[in-house]
Each structure stands twice: as structure tokens, then as C-alpha cells.
Design an enzyme around this catalytic site. Structure first.
Site, mmCIF file in Angstrom:
data_model
loop_
_atom_site.group_PDB
_atom_site.id
_atom_site.type_symbol
_atom_site.label_atom_id
_atom_site.label_comp_id
_atom_site.label_asym_id
_atom_site.label_seq_id
_atom_site.Cartn_x
_atom_site.Cartn_y
_atom_site.Cartn_z
ATOM 1 N N GLU A 9 10.562 -4.088 81.114
ATOM 2 C CA GLU A 9 10.193 -5.164 82.032
ATOM 3 C C GLU A 9 8.688 -5.101 82.337
ATOM 4 O OE1 GLU A 9 11.381 -4.920 86.194
ATOM 5 O OE2 GLU A 9 12.033 -7.000 86.093
ATOM 6 N N CYS A 23 12.368 -11.922 88.996
ATOM 7 C CA CYS A 23 13.272 -11.115 88.171
ATOM 8 C C CYS A 23 14.010 -11.970 87.149
ATOM 9 C CB CYS A 23 14.270 -10.400 89.079
ATOM 10 S SG CYS A 23 15.145 -11.519 90.175
ATOM 11 N N LYS A 75 13.846 -3.171 105.619
ATOM 12 C CA LYS A 75 12.462 -2.853 105.252
ATOM 13 C C LYS A 75 11.985 -3.825 104.183
ATOM 14 C CE LYS A 75 10.374 -0.089 102.229
ATOM 15 N NZ LYS A 75 9.125 -0.816 102.015
ATOM 16 N N GLU A 95 20.305 -4.918 93.155
ATOM 17 C CA GLU A 95 19.821 -6.025 92.311
ATOM 18 C C GLU A 95 18.522 -5.547 91.701
ATOM 19 O OE1 GLU A 95 21.403 -8.698 91.707
ATOM 20 O OE2 GLU A 95 22.995 -8.392 93.165
HETATM 21 P P1 NDP Z 1 10.398 -1.407 93.949
HETATM 22 O O1 NDP Z 1 11.658 -0.847 93.404
HETATM 23 O O2 NDP Z 1 9.142 -0.651 93.735
HETATM 24 O O3 NDP Z 1 10.508 -1.611 95.529
HETATM 25 C C1 NDP Z 1 11.511 -2.389 96.137
HETATM 26 C C2 NDP Z 1 11.647 -1.944 97.588
HETATM 27 O O4 NDP Z 1 12.161 -0.614 97.627
HETATM 28 C C3 NDP Z 1 10.321 -1.914 98.337
HETATM 29 O O5 NDP Z 1 10.553 -2.305 99.659
HETATM 30 C C4 NDP Z 1 9.946 -0.459 98.219
HETATM 31 O O6 NDP Z 1 9.040 -0.064 99.193
HETATM 32 C C5 NDP Z 1 11.297 0.205 98.390
HETATM 33 N N1 NDP Z 1 11.391 1.583 97.895
HETATM 34 C C6 NDP Z 1 10.582 2.252 97.035
HETATM 35 N N2 NDP Z 1 11.021 3.526 96.868
HETATM 36 C C7 NDP Z 1 12.130 3.666 97.634
HETATM 37 C C8 NDP Z 1 13.054 4.749 97.876
HETATM 38 N N3 NDP Z 1 12.932 5.938 97.297
HETATM 39 N N4 NDP Z 1 14.087 4.521 98.705
HETATM 40 C C9 NDP Z 1 14.268 3.305 99.277
HETATM 41 N N5 NDP Z 1 13.425 2.274 99.111
HETATM 42 C C10 NDP Z 1 12.375 2.431 98.287
HETATM 43 O O7 NDP Z 1 10.310 -2.884 93.381
HETATM 44 P P2 NDP Z 1 9.123 -3.886 93.575
HETATM 45 O O8 NDP Z 1 8.856 -4.104 95.019
HETATM 46 O O9 NDP Z 1 8.025 -3.442 92.680
HETATM 47 O O10 NDP Z 1 9.774 -5.251 93.021
HETATM 48 C C11 NDP Z 1 9.789 -5.588 91.703
HETATM 49 C C12 NDP Z 1 11.103 -5.230 91.043
HETATM 50 O O11 NDP Z 1 12.163 -5.896 91.714
HETATM 51 C C13 NDP Z 1 11.179 -5.710 89.618
HETATM 52 O O12 NDP Z 1 11.738 -4.713 88.798
HETATM 53 C C14 NDP Z 1 12.108 -6.907 89.677
HETATM 54 O O13 NDP Z 1 12.778 -7.191 88.485
HETATM 55 C C15 NDP Z 1 13.036 -6.494 90.754
HETATM 56 N N6 NDP Z 1 13.696 -7.657 91.332
HETATM 57 C C16 NDP Z 1 15.028 -7.843 91.103
HETATM 58 C C17 NDP Z 1 15.681 -8.965 91.571
HETATM 59 C C18 NDP Z 1 17.137 -9.165 91.369
HETATM 60 O O14 NDP Z 1 17.719 -9.960 92.107
HETATM 61 N N7 NDP Z 1 17.781 -8.493 90.430
HETATM 62 C C19 NDP Z 1 14.951 -9.995 92.324
HETATM 63 C C20 NDP Z 1 13.559 -9.694 92.506
HETATM 64 C C21 NDP Z 1 12.966 -8.552 92.028
HETATM 65 P P3 NDP Z 1 7.444 -0.175 99.024
HETATM 66 O O15 NDP Z 1 7.131 -1.106 97.934
HETATM 67 O O16 NDP Z 1 7.043 -0.692 100.338
HETATM 68 O O17 NDP Z 1 6.971 1.218 98.782
#
Ligand code: NDP
Length: 480
Positions: free
Chosen positions: A384, A282, A173, A248
Site C-alpha cells: 500500500e 483506503c 482518539k 478496518e
Molecule cells: P495508523 O495505523 O498509523 O494510525 C491509525 C490510528 O491508530 C492513529 O490514530 C494512530 O495514532 C493510532 N495508533 C498508532 N499506533 C497505535 C497503537 N500501538 N495502539 C493504538 N493506536 C495506535 O494509520 P494512519 O493514520 O497512517 O492511516 C492510514 C492507514 O489507514 C492506511 O493504511 C489506510 O489504508 C488505513 N485506512 C483504512 C480504512 C478502512 O476502512 N479499511 C479507511 C481509512 C484508512 P497517531 O497517528 O496519532 O500516532
């Protein structure tokens, strides 16, 4: 208006509910396509398809499996311009950045893991003439891969490439905010001849589709990149099911600058590490810590360069910062700037929404913002923000800066600028971060482990770590 489809069992299909969500171009603040509002029924169909494809995919000769993944990499390169354009429109980033970094790294991911799978070795251990142990590593089964919006195709392929290369089948997803490149990717998979059901892409909301993937009993490993709060929910769901987890998560990365650094390099790279992709990486260094004797000069030069960064239309060649991914995210970033003021910070530059002329007049643009005068322990320096906002603070001694750097709940990456070799190594060992860059930033060798300490995540991706994550080890002990 273009309608994105799910990719299930080798076909582009509509969501079972027949409902769609609006996909907004953040640079214009306008809906430009629709994406499936899928639910647990679509995940179920995808999981069944992935389960039935598993046996033949996991037993396919390695060279054949790798050649399909390499073909996908070639097709990404062929469609570089279209993919970069789509990623820019979906996410708001400058197209130039997508063209030079995100999309080339997506094909590099496919290529790296396709070829790595051909060289994976298993261990054997001889027990002094008594027995021999050998270890087999077999693909774990159906893997769930969930990725965020900030580097859409890059992070999507970073997860699915090692899973597919290891012989797993996948239910994936992408973020609902940036679904377009994953949709284009599904068409490339069909063109490359990826067998039906090997990769299934279900679009929709995290709380519906993401949660259903994490909960599905057939899916035995979850590789997730996203925020720490979401990571906690996923861990709470997956742990009692004994699923393998790689998380991550977020970061609040220190960028430490000693007075003996090469100042020009430290300045120009720090501008990139602060504001690339509007600060929505990130690994961006959001807390700049500068040795006091260099502090005033650094702040003045850094602010001057920040003011020169062009904010504007992501499709314009000269743009350095495009739009933030959504209106909600822009409001979050602006609220942190307000918080910084309440906490006593001085806005040295930026600090507000930017109005861009022309087609981007309703876009979600924020000026690159530099804040000084804040203590280490305030919320602005601990939480963050994930936008074009950095703080700069002085320090006096090495022990002090290590304590500052390690003071947050996160531990993803850290950067150190110094020409003192011993000090560089000392810091590298004492900083609690999964990645330490010395006199550079964002250099990535795909063979190295990647991941965070503390609340930045559990598990390591990259290289053999990623391949092993998607396999199960078994030891066979044979009496001699
Ligand atoms: P989110 O945690 O909001 O979402 C990440 C993904 O998880 C999306 O596809 C989201 O869906 C999905 N998701 C949301 N709720 C659930 C759930 N309950 N169960 C399973 N999946 C779920 O992060 P963001 O998309 O806002 O991304 C930004 C964040 O990612 C920042 O905190 C950043 O630091 C981190 N990040 C970390 C990296 C690393 O390698 N450590 C690299 C890049 C980013 P949807 O958005 O479609 O609702």
C-alpha cells in the site's frame, strides 16, 4: 496559537502532563496549532468518566438518546464551512472535497445511527411448542474508538456514532496528525447537551494514548481504522484480554477495466478513484488493470487527464489535489516512486514533488503519478502506497485478471468496469474483497456491511453489523 484540549467528563481539559505536540498545516509545512501530548493518565481519567456515565446513557430512553445525536448532526451541518476549512488545513485536502464529501458524510453518520437505534429488532425462535428463545442485545460497556488521518471527521464519527447509538460510552482518539475537527466536534457535543462522560476524546500519539486505550481493562471493545501494521499490534494486545475487535485496515485495490465498458465513465471515475484526496483513501483503486485491446488508448487518455489535474492550495476552488498529510508521508510516497523505477517501471506522468507558489511554497505536494510496465508481483504492485500513485497493467483473460486482482495480501475493495452483466456477477463472486463496485466507485449505502478480507481487516462496520458490534447478545430459553 490555538491550543486543542482533550474532552473528558464533559469538560475541555489540558493533558495531565501539561505537554503539547505541534500540529502542522501540511499545505504550508508550518505549525499552526498545538495538541495535547496525552498519556495513560488521561486515558485512565477518560475511562473512569465513561464507566460512570455508562449506566444512565445505556438506560436513557432510545428517543431521547437519538435526539441528542441528531442534534449533533444538525450542528455539524450548521458548521459545515468551519469544519471543512479546519479539515482542509489539518489534512491538506481540497476544502471543496471536505465541504462536499467528508463533513456531510460525518453528519450522515450521526443521523443514520441515531435513527437506526430506534429500529433495531431482536430475534426470537420458537422450538415447536417446546420452548421459546429470545435474544437480547445490550450495549457492551465502554468502547475504544481509534481513527486515522485521511478522512478525519468522517471516520471518527463512523466509529463513535454506532457506539453511542447502541448505548455504549466511548473513549476515542483521533489521529495526532489531524486532531482539529475532533476538537471542534467535542464543542458541538457540549452544545448539543451530550451528558458528561458519554464521549471522551483524548488527543495524542498512537503509541501512548492509542495503546493505553487498547490495554485499558474497562474498555471492552476496540473499533480501529488505520494501517495493517498498527492493526496487528492492536490485535496482539487485545486478543489475550478477550476484547471485541473491529479492524478496518489498508488496501491495494484493483480497478479492472474491460474493453466493453463505457469508456468515458470508466476514465472519469478512475481519475477520481485514483487521485481523490491525493490518493489517501483506503478505497482508492491503486492498481488499474486494463484489457489488452483497450490498453494503449486507455493509458494515453488517462495520462492526458491526469496531467490536467490542478495540484495546489487546498483552499483554492480549482484545486483537485492538495498536500499530502505530512512530510514523512510525502517522503514515503516519493520513495515508492523511486522503488517503482528500480523495479523497471516507466513513469508515464508525475513522479515528483510539486513546488506551489505563494503561501504553500513549503507544502508537501506530489504530482499525480501514473506508472506502467511493472509486473504484478513487484513490491510497487503489492504494497500500500496511500498516495497519488497508480500503476496501469494490461491483461488478456478473465481468469488472469482475477488472479492478478487477488494476488495481494489485501482485500478491501475492487472495481469492475464492463457492460457484460454475467461477467460482472462472475467477477463479483470471485474477487476476494469486502466491497465490489460494478461500473461505479465510492457509492456507499450506510445500511450495508463495510470491511475488508485478508489483511484488510476483521469484522464489518456499517448498518446492523456496527450496531451489533457494540452490543452483547444473550439468549433466553423459556420452556413452554
Ligand atoms: P495508523 O495505523 O498509523 O494510525 C491509525 C490510528 O491508530 C492513529 O490514530 C494512530 O495514532 C493510532 N495508533 C498508532 N499506533 C497505535 C497503537 N500501538 N495502539 C493504538 N493506536 C495506535 O494509520 P494512519 O493514520 O497512517 O492511516 C492510514 C492507514 O489507514 C492506511 O493504511 C489506510 O489504508 C488505513 N485506512 C483504512 C480504512 C478502512 O476502512 N479499511 C479507511 C481509512 C484508512 P497517531 O497517528 O496519532 O500516532
Amino acid at each position: 496559537m490555538e491550543q486543542i484540549s482533550n474532552y473528558v467528563n464533559g469538560q475541555l481539559v489540558a493533558p495531565i502532563s501539561g505537554s503539547y505536540l505541534e500540529n502542522i498545516n501540511p499545505a504550508e509545512g508550518k505549525v499552526y496549532s498545538l495538541l495535547p501530548d496525552s498519556d495513560e493518565r488521561d486515558v485512565e481519567t477518560a475511562a473512569v468518566a465513561a464507566q460512570s456515565a455508562f449506566q444512565s446513557w445505556s438506560q436513557m430512553p432510545l428517543a431521547k438518546r437519538a435526539s441528542i445525536l441528531l442534534k449533533i448532526a444538525d450542528l455539524i451541518d450548521r458548521d459545515l464551512e468551519l469544519l471543512a476549512f479546519s479539515e482542509s488545513v489539518d489534512q491538506g485536502k481540497p476544502m471543496k472535497l471536505a465541504e462536499s464529501v467528508d463533513i456531510p458524510r460525518a453528519s450522515a453518520n450521526m443521523r443514520f445511527f441515531a435513527t437506526a437505534s430506534m429500529h433495531m429488532a431482536a430475534e426470537s425462535h420458537l422450538m415447536e411448542g417446546e420452548a421459546i428463545n429470545y435474544t437480547t442485545r445490550t450495549p457492551i460497556g465502554v468502547a475504544g474508538c481509534i481513527s486515522p488521518w485521511n478522512l478525519p471527521l468522517y471516520l471518527f464519527t463512523w466509529k463513535i456514532a454506532p457506539a453511542l447509538a447502541s448505548g455504549c460510552t466511548v473513549v476515542a482518539k483521533p489521529s495526532e496528525l489531524t486532531p482539529m475537527t475532533a476538537f471542534l466536534f467535542s464543542k458541538l457535543c457540549m452544545e448539543a447537551g451530550l451528558p458528561a462522560g458519554v464521549l471522551n476524546i483524548v488527543h495524542g500519539l498512537g503509541k501512548k494514548v492509542g495503546q493505553a486505550i487498547v490495554e485499558h481493562p474497562v474498555i471492552s471493545a476496540i473499533s480501529f481504522t488505520g494501517g495493517t501494521v498498527t492493526g496487528k499490534t492492536i490485535a496482539a494486545t487485545a486478543a489475550p484480554m478477550f476484547k471485541k475487535l473491529s479492524l478496518e485496515l489498508g488496501g491495494k485495490n484493483p480497478n479492472i477495466i474491460f474493453a466493453d465498458c463505457d469508456l468515458e465513465e470508466a476514465l472519469s471515475t478512475s481519475i477520481n478513484s485514483s487521485f481523490s484526496n491525493q490518493g489517501e483513501i483506503c478505497l482508492c483503486g491503486s492498481r488499474i488493470l486494463v484489457e489488452r485491446s483497450l490498453y494503449d488508448r486507455f493509458v494515453s487518455d488517462f495520462v492526458k487527464r491526469t496531467k490536467d489535474l490542478a495540484v495546489g492550495d487546498p483552499l483554492d476552488e480549482t484545486t483537485r489535489l492538495g498536500a499530502l498529510v505530512s512530510e514523512g508521508h510525502m517522503q514515503k510516497v516519493l520513495s515508492y516512486i523511486e522503488l517503482a523505477k528500480q523495479e523497471g517501471g516507466t513513469i508515464a506522468c508525475g513522479g515528483e514533488r510539486v513546488k506551489v507558489e505563494g503561501r504553500c511554497a513549503s507544502g508537501y505536494f506530489v504530482a499525480p503519478t501514473v506508472i506502467t510496465g511493472l509486473p504484478q508481483n513487484c513490491r510497487t504492485n503489492q504494497e500500500e502506497i496511500f498516495g497519488p500513485v497508480v500503476t496501469i497493467m494490461p491483461f488478456d483473460a478473465e481468469e488472469e485478471v482475477i488472479a492478478f486482482a487477488n494476488s495481494t495480501a489485501y482485500g478491501l475493495s475492487a472495481t469492475v468496469w464492463t457492460n457484460n452483466l454475467k461477467r460482472a456477477h462472475r467477477l463479483a463472486h470471485q474477487l476476494k474483497s469486502g466491497i465490489i463496485w460494478i461500473n461505479c466507485w465510492l457509492l456507499r449505502d450506510l445500511r450495508t456491511p463495510f470491511g475488508g478480507m485478508k489483511q484488510s481487516g476483521v469484522g464489518r462496520e456499517g448498518g446492523w453489523e456496527a450496531m451489533r458490534f457494540f452490543t452483547e447478545a444473550k439468549n433466553v430459553c423459556v420452556k413452554l
